[in-house]
Design an enzyme around this catalytic site. Structure first.
Site, mmCIF file in Angstrom:
data_model
loop_
_atom_site.group_PDB
_atom_site.id
_atom_site.type_symbol
_atom_site.label_atom_id
_atom_site.label_comp_id
_atom_site.label_asym_id
_atom_site.label_seq_id
_atom_site.Cartn_x
_atom_site.Cartn_y
_atom_site.Cartn_z
ATOM 1 N N GLN A 135 91.395 15.677 89.550
ATOM 2 C CA GLN A 135 92.426 15.909 88.543
ATOM 3 C C GLN A 135 92.910 14.609 87.919
ATOM 4 O OE1 GLN A 135 95.050 17.525 91.770
ATOM 5 N NE2 GLN A 135 96.682 16.469 90.652
ATOM 6 N N CYS A 141 96.950 20.200 89.603
ATOM 7 C CA CYS A 141 96.340 20.813 90.790
ATOM 8 C C CYS A 141 96.309 22.334 90.705
ATOM 9 C CB CYS A 141 97.090 20.364 92.037
ATOM 10 S SG CYS A 141 98.865 20.774 92.027
ATOM 11 N N GLU A 202 83.387 24.875 82.160
ATOM 12 C CA GLU A 202 83.712 23.448 82.181
ATOM 13 C C GLU A 202 82.897 22.694 81.140
ATOM 14 O OE1 GLU A 202 86.275 21.022 83.649
ATOM 15 O OE2 GLU A 202 85.595 22.067 85.451
ATOM 16 N N ASP A 255 102.895 22.124 101.235
ATOM 17 C CA ASP A 255 103.760 20.954 101.196
ATOM 18 C C ASP A 255 102.884 19.735 101.467
ATOM 19 O OD1 ASP A 255 105.619 18.963 101.467
ATOM 20 O OD2 ASP A 255 106.430 19.686 103.369
ATOM 21 N N HIS A 281 101.912 21.230 96.160
ATOM 22 C CA HIS A 281 100.529 20.982 95.761
ATOM 23 C C HIS A 281 99.701 22.255 95.924
ATOM 24 C CE1 HIS A 281 97.052 18.590 94.871
ATOM 25 N NE2 HIS A 281 96.520 18.695 96.078
ATOM 26 N N ASN A 305 90.375 20.090 98.085
ATOM 27 C CA ASN A 305 91.378 19.430 97.251
ATOM 28 C C ASN A 305 90.748 19.051 95.909
ATOM 29 O OD1 ASN A 305 93.806 18.287 96.510
ATOM 30 N ND2 ASN A 305 93.895 16.828 98.179
#
Length: 338
Positions: A135, A141, A202, A255, A281, A305
């Site tokens: 990101q 996120c 994308e 968190d 997040h 992530n």
């Protein structure tokens, strides 16, 4: 802007008040800058180096404690080493409840009929998960979490894994309450997808890590669609486990404010101070498992992530599972219907 000026002023003040930098780290500092492509203004480098040294020493102390059995995970220096935790949280933690989100109820997850979920699941092995994305310095996120879950559901239905456009969500879901790099919510993103009738790929709508002033969605490049979304009962890890096992990757929010999360490297992440309700997040639960003989405190969630493969374990983190909804991973879980 005022916040960053404040951080700059405090950092400069701390730099002038602090003792000299440690010359033993000179080579390490130069290598780190080169590896991560860091360049600074002459007046900035000193206090960035000071922050980096402080973080490096904290990481080394944590890993020493880990070797003594005091922690279940290790830390490692990464691309965020020159940032204060306050700076980092402002830039990289972009989940927030939107004002309009509360009216988007969706459907409630109905647990499948199987009496017991598999003991371990990893949807990466089944082709449901795209490579780790980044990101950059943008609080988006929430968009990556939403596309990740939809990519999995699209694969489940079509057998084709297509990378979907986070920038499409960032530019076009403002009416639902999302605010691009300034934060947003996966539920609001799913509501936009339902209203819009789909999302571009994308490739056709690439990520630029900043906000545009217009929505550039083009129906002819639509790569996936959504008919609604499903919420997992809040706080119920067993329900989340069954959803991951039966459905695929699930959007979750956690968190992530603790500085140790920023420098996570390996092992099962567990922090006693982690909150179950102060969610900062958005990430993607792509599976779960356990270490050893599935004993207590050895179970984990496999979490993708959006901070690049240079973060964590090739872009992933193992988060403590079945430990009182640790870091709120089951507080705000959902997935789209395709």
């Amino acid at each position: 802007m005022k916040f960053y000026l404040c951080i700059l002023a405090l950092s400069l003040e701390a730099c002038f008040a602090a003792p000299g930098l440690d010359p033993a780290f000179d080579d390490h500092w130069q290598l780190w800058k080169t590896w991560h492509g860091k360049e600074y203004h002459e007046k900035e480098e000193g206090w960035r180096r000071m922050i980096w040294e402080k973080n490096l020493k904290m990481i080394e102390l944590h890993n020493l404690d880990h070797s003594l059995g005091k922690h279940s995970y290790t830390l490692g220096m990464n691309q965020f080493g020159d940032m204060t935790n306050e700076e980092f949280s402002q830039v990289m933690n972009g989940f927030r409840f939107t004002e309009t989100e509360r009216k988007y109820t969706g459907s409630l997850f109905l647990e499948p009929n199987f009496s017991e979920a598999p003991k371990s699941v990893d949807w990466r092995e089944k082709g449901y998960v795209t490579p780790v994305k980044t990101q950059a310095h943008c609080g988006s996120c929430w968009a990556f979490s939403a596309t990740g879950s939809l990519e999995g559901q699209h694969f489940r239905k079509t057998g084709k894994l297509v990378s979907l456009s986070e920038q499409n969500l960032m530019d076009c879901s403002w009416p639902e309450g999302n605010e691009g790099c300034h934060g947003g919510d996966t539920i609001a993103a799913f509501q936009y997808l339902k209203r819009n009738g789909g999302i571009d790929s994308e490739d056709s709508y690439p990520y630029i890590a900043k906000d545009r002033l217009e929505c550039l969605y083009k129906p002819e490049y639509k790569a996936a669609n959504e008919t609604g979304f499903v919420r997992i009962p809040s706080g119920h890890e067993k329900a989340l486990m069954k959803a991951v096992a039966a459905v695929g990757p699930i959007s979750v929010s956690i968190d992530a404010h603790h500085h140790n999360f920023r420098f996570y490297k390996s092992g099962i992440f567990y922090e006693p101070t982690c909150s179950t309700w102060n969610l900062t997040h958005a990430v993607l639960a792509v599976g779960y498992g356990f270490e050893g003989a599935e004993k207590d405190n050895k179970k984990y969630w496999i979490v993708k992530n959006s901070w690049n493969k240079t973060w964590g374990d090739n872009g992933y983190i193992l988060m403590a599972k079945d430990r009182n909804n640790h870091c709120g991973i089951a507080t705000r879980a959902s997935y789209p219907l395709v």
